[in-house]
Design a protein around this motif. Sequence first.
Motif, PDB file in Angstrom:
ATOM      1  N   GLY A  83       0.813  -1.215   0.000  1.00 25.27           N
ATOM      2  CA  GLY A  83       0.000   0.000   0.000  1.00 25.27           C
ATOM      3  C   GLY A  83       0.844   1.261   0.000  1.00 25.27           C
ATOM      4  N   LEU A  84       1.957   1.247   0.719  1.00 24.15           N
ATOM      5  CA  LEU A  84       2.843   2.406   0.740  1.00 24.15           C
ATOM      6  C   LEU A  84       3.569   2.569  -0.588  1.00 24.15           C
ATOM      7  CD1 LEU A  84       4.348   2.176   4.332  1.00 24.15           C
ATOM      8  CD2 LEU A  84       2.655   3.812   3.487  1.00 24.15           C
ATOM      9  N   ALA A  85       3.953   1.444  -1.169  1.00 24.05           N
ATOM     10  CA  ALA A  85       4.664   1.516  -2.448  1.00 24.05           C
ATOM     11  C   ALA A  85       3.696   1.851  -3.568  1.00 24.05           C
ATOM     12  CB  ALA A  85       5.351   0.181  -2.734  1.00 24.05           C
ATOM     13  N   ALA A  86       2.448   1.428  -3.397  1.00 16.23           N
ATOM     14  CA  ALA A  86       1.437   1.509  -4.448  1.00 16.23           C
ATOM     15  C   ALA A  86       2.000   0.867  -5.712  1.00 16.23           C
ATOM     16  CB  ALA A  86       0.988   2.942  -4.680  1.00 16.23           C
ATOM     17  N   THR A  87       1.293   0.943  -6.766  1.00 19.22           N
ATOM     18  CA  THR A  87       1.810   0.421  -8.019  1.00 19.22           C
ATOM     19  C   THR A  87       2.060   1.616  -8.911  1.00 19.22           C
ATOM     20  OG1 THR A  87      -0.388   0.197  -8.940  1.00 19.22           O
ATOM     21  CG2 THR A  87       0.499  -1.724  -7.796  1.00 19.22           C
ATOM     22  N   PRO A  88       2.906   1.474  -9.914  1.00 21.05           N
ATOM     23  CA  PRO A  88       3.154   2.616 -10.790  1.00 21.05           C
ATOM     24  C   PRO A  88       1.878   3.189 -11.391  1.00 21.05           C
ATOM     25  CG  PRO A  88       4.748   0.892 -11.214  1.00 21.05           C
ATOM     26  CD  PRO A  88       3.741   0.323 -10.243  1.00 21.05           C
ATOM     27  N   CYS A  89       0.874   2.363 -11.538  1.00 18.92           N
ATOM     28  CA  CYS A  89      -0.385   2.836 -12.118  1.00 18.92           C
ATOM     29  C   CYS A  89      -1.150   3.727 -11.144  1.00 18.92           C
ATOM     30  CB  CYS A  89      -1.240   1.644 -12.529  1.00 18.92           C
ATOM     31  SG  CYS A  89      -2.721   2.095 -13.427  1.00 18.92           S
ATOM     32  N   THR A  90      -1.097   3.414  -9.842  1.00 20.72           N
ATOM     33  CA  THR A  90      -1.868   4.197  -8.886  1.00 20.72           C
ATOM     34  C   THR A  90      -1.083   5.344  -8.275  1.00 20.72           C
ATOM     35  OG1 THR A  90      -1.309   2.716  -7.050  1.00 20.72           O
ATOM     36  CG2 THR A  90      -3.340   2.252  -8.256  1.00 20.72           C
ATOM     37  N   THR A  91       0.244   5.336  -8.396  1.00 21.97           N
ATOM     38  CA  THR A  91       1.038   6.396  -7.779  1.00 21.97           C
ATOM     39  C   THR A  91       0.637   7.791  -8.251  1.00 21.97           C
ATOM     40  OG1 THR A  91       2.882   4.895  -7.396  1.00 21.97           O
ATOM     41  CG2 THR A  91       3.381   7.241  -7.391  1.00 21.97           C
ATOM     42  N   PRO A  92       0.425   8.030  -9.543  1.00 21.34           N
ATOM     43  CA  PRO A  92       0.017   9.378  -9.951  1.00 21.34           C
ATOM     44  C   PRO A  92      -1.311   9.815  -9.321  1.00 21.34           C
ATOM     45  CG  PRO A  92       0.808   8.177 -11.847  1.00 21.34           C
ATOM     46  CD  PRO A  92       0.705   7.188 -10.716  1.00 21.34           C
ATOM     47  N   VAL A  93      -2.273   8.915  -9.292  1.00 17.24           N
ATOM     48  CA  VAL A  93      -3.570   9.253  -8.701  1.00 17.24           C
ATOM     49  C   VAL A  93      -3.420   9.433  -7.198  1.00 17.24           C
ATOM     50  CG1 VAL A  93      -5.939   8.455  -8.355  1.00 17.24           C
ATOM     51  CG2 VAL A  93      -4.798   8.066 -10.548  1.00 17.24           C
ATOM     52  N   LEU A  94      -2.670   8.554  -6.556  1.00 21.61           N
ATOM     53  CA  LEU A  94      -2.454   8.645  -5.115  1.00 21.61           C
ATOM     54  C   LEU A  94      -1.739   9.937  -4.749  1.00 21.61           C
ATOM     55  CD1 LEU A  94      -2.644   7.323  -2.323  1.00 21.61           C
ATOM     56  CD2 LEU A  94      -0.496   6.155  -2.824  1.00 21.61           C
ATOM     57  N   ALA A  95      -0.744  10.329  -5.519  1.00 23.66           N
ATOM     58  CA  ALA A  95      -0.012  11.571  -5.241  1.00 23.66           C
ATOM     59  C   ALA A  95      -0.944  12.778  -5.306  1.00 23.66           C
ATOM     60  CB  ALA A  95       1.134  11.735  -6.236  1.00 23.66           C
ATOM     61  N   VAL A  96      -1.810  12.803  -6.295  1.00 27.94           N
ATOM     62  CA  VAL A  96      -2.747  13.928  -6.413  1.00 27.94           C
ATOM     63  C   VAL A  96      -3.760  13.896  -5.268  1.00 27.94           C
ATOM     64  CG1 VAL A  96      -4.552  14.945  -7.858  1.00 27.94           C
ATOM     65  CG2 VAL A  96      -2.437  14.135  -8.896  1.00 27.94           C
ATOM     66  N   LEU A  97      -4.262  12.720  -4.925  1.00 26.34           N
ATOM     67  CA  LEU A  97      -5.198  12.617  -3.800  1.00 26.34           C
ATOM     68  C   LEU A  97      -4.555  13.114  -2.506  1.00 26.34           C
ATOM     69  CD1 LEU A  97      -6.989   9.168  -4.218  1.00 26.34           C
ATOM     70  CD2 LEU A  97      -8.076  11.393  -4.073  1.00 26.34           C
ATOM     71  N   LEU A  98      -3.322  12.688  -2.255  1.00 27.30           N
ATOM     72  CA  LEU A  98      -2.632  13.108  -1.031  1.00 27.30           C
ATOM     73  C   LEU A  98      -2.399  14.616  -1.018  1.00 27.30           C
ATOM     74  CD1 LEU A  98      -0.075  10.193  -0.633  1.00 27.30           C
ATOM     75  CD2 LEU A  98      -2.094  10.634   0.775  1.00 27.30           C
ATOM     76  N   ALA A  99      -2.030  15.171  -2.162  1.00 33.15           N
ATOM     77  CA  ALA A  99      -1.825  16.618  -2.233  1.00 33.15           C
ATOM     78  C   ALA A  99      -3.136  17.359  -2.017  1.00 33.15           C
ATOM     79  CB  ALA A  99      -1.215  16.995  -3.589  1.00 33.15           C
ATOM     80  N   TRP A 100      -4.220  16.856  -2.615  1.00 33.91           N
ATOM     81  CA  TRP A 100      -5.517  17.503  -2.434  1.00 33.91           C
ATOM     82  C   TRP A 100      -5.934  17.426  -0.972  1.00 33.91           C
ATOM     83  CZ3 TRP A 100     -10.298  15.872  -0.740  1.00 33.91           C
ATOM     84  CH2 TRP A 100     -11.328  16.804  -0.887  1.00 33.91           C
ATOM     85  N   MET A 101      -5.677  16.292  -0.320  1.00 35.96           N
ATOM     86  CA  MET A 101      -6.036  16.147   1.089  1.00 35.96           C
ATOM     87  C   MET A 101      -5.222  17.084   1.965  1.00 35.96           C
ATOM     88  SD  MET A 101      -6.551  12.123   1.408  1.00 35.96           S
ATOM     89  CE  MET A 101      -6.996  11.326  -0.103  1.00 35.96           C
ATOM     90  N   ALA A 102      -3.956  17.274   1.611  1.00 35.91           N
ATOM     91  CA  ALA A 102      -3.137  18.228   2.356  1.00 35.91           C
ATOM     92  C   ALA A 102      -3.672  19.632   2.171  1.00 35.91           C
ATOM     93  CB  ALA A 102      -1.679  18.140   1.904  1.00 35.91           C
ATOM     94  N   GLN A 103      -4.121  19.938   0.963  1.00 39.03           N
ATOM     95  CA  GLN A 103      -4.709  21.251   0.686  1.00 39.03           C
ATOM     96  C   GLN A 103      -6.000  21.427   1.481  1.00 39.03           C
ATOM     97  OE1 GLN A 103      -5.650  21.857  -3.434  1.00 39.03           O
ATOM     98  NE2 GLN A 103      -7.122  23.442  -2.981  1.00 39.03           N
TER      99      GLN A 103
END
Length: 169
Positions: A83-103
């Motif tokens: 889950g922490l590593a995610a997969t290369p396919c989900t990393t872009p979506v996960l990065a944006v979700l995490l940034a949006w949540m921080a915002q």
Amino acid sequence: SLSFAAGIVASLVLLGLVSGLLGRIYGQIPGLIPTVVAVLALLMGLNLLGLLKLPLPAGPDPEIWRRRVPAPLAPIAAGLAFGLAATPCTTPVLAVLLAWMAQNGKPLVGMLLLTSFGAGQVVPLLLAGTAAASLPGLLSLRRLGQWVPPISGVVLVTTGALTLVANWR
């Protein structure tokens, strides 16, 4: 399968909580965070579309976790690492979700959103783990799966571009 899936969801819930808490700290600079999120969405979308190749982190090695954790907890630990590593396919979506949540700066909303994201991520794993006999049938779904990264890329590029335009006012 269920323990592994629980580890994945737990790691994503923790990431959502941390992002939300960080958002409270960084929320003191209101104009910067939306711009960073928009640029991140653009970059990740272009990466998914194959127009920009970004080296994404591989994350922790699940094999190391498995050796250091007692056998009954190994599937959960491997799920946490996955889950922490995610997969290369989900990393872009996960990065944006995490940034949006921080915002957003709302830890509970972040936890809820990443619980949903994690559940969506592990359902195919649970299906594959519990229905291994029907694996040929599941493999036929791969044709549909090839469209997920490009569609996600278009959504991220569009969202990032619209957010940047809205913030330039």
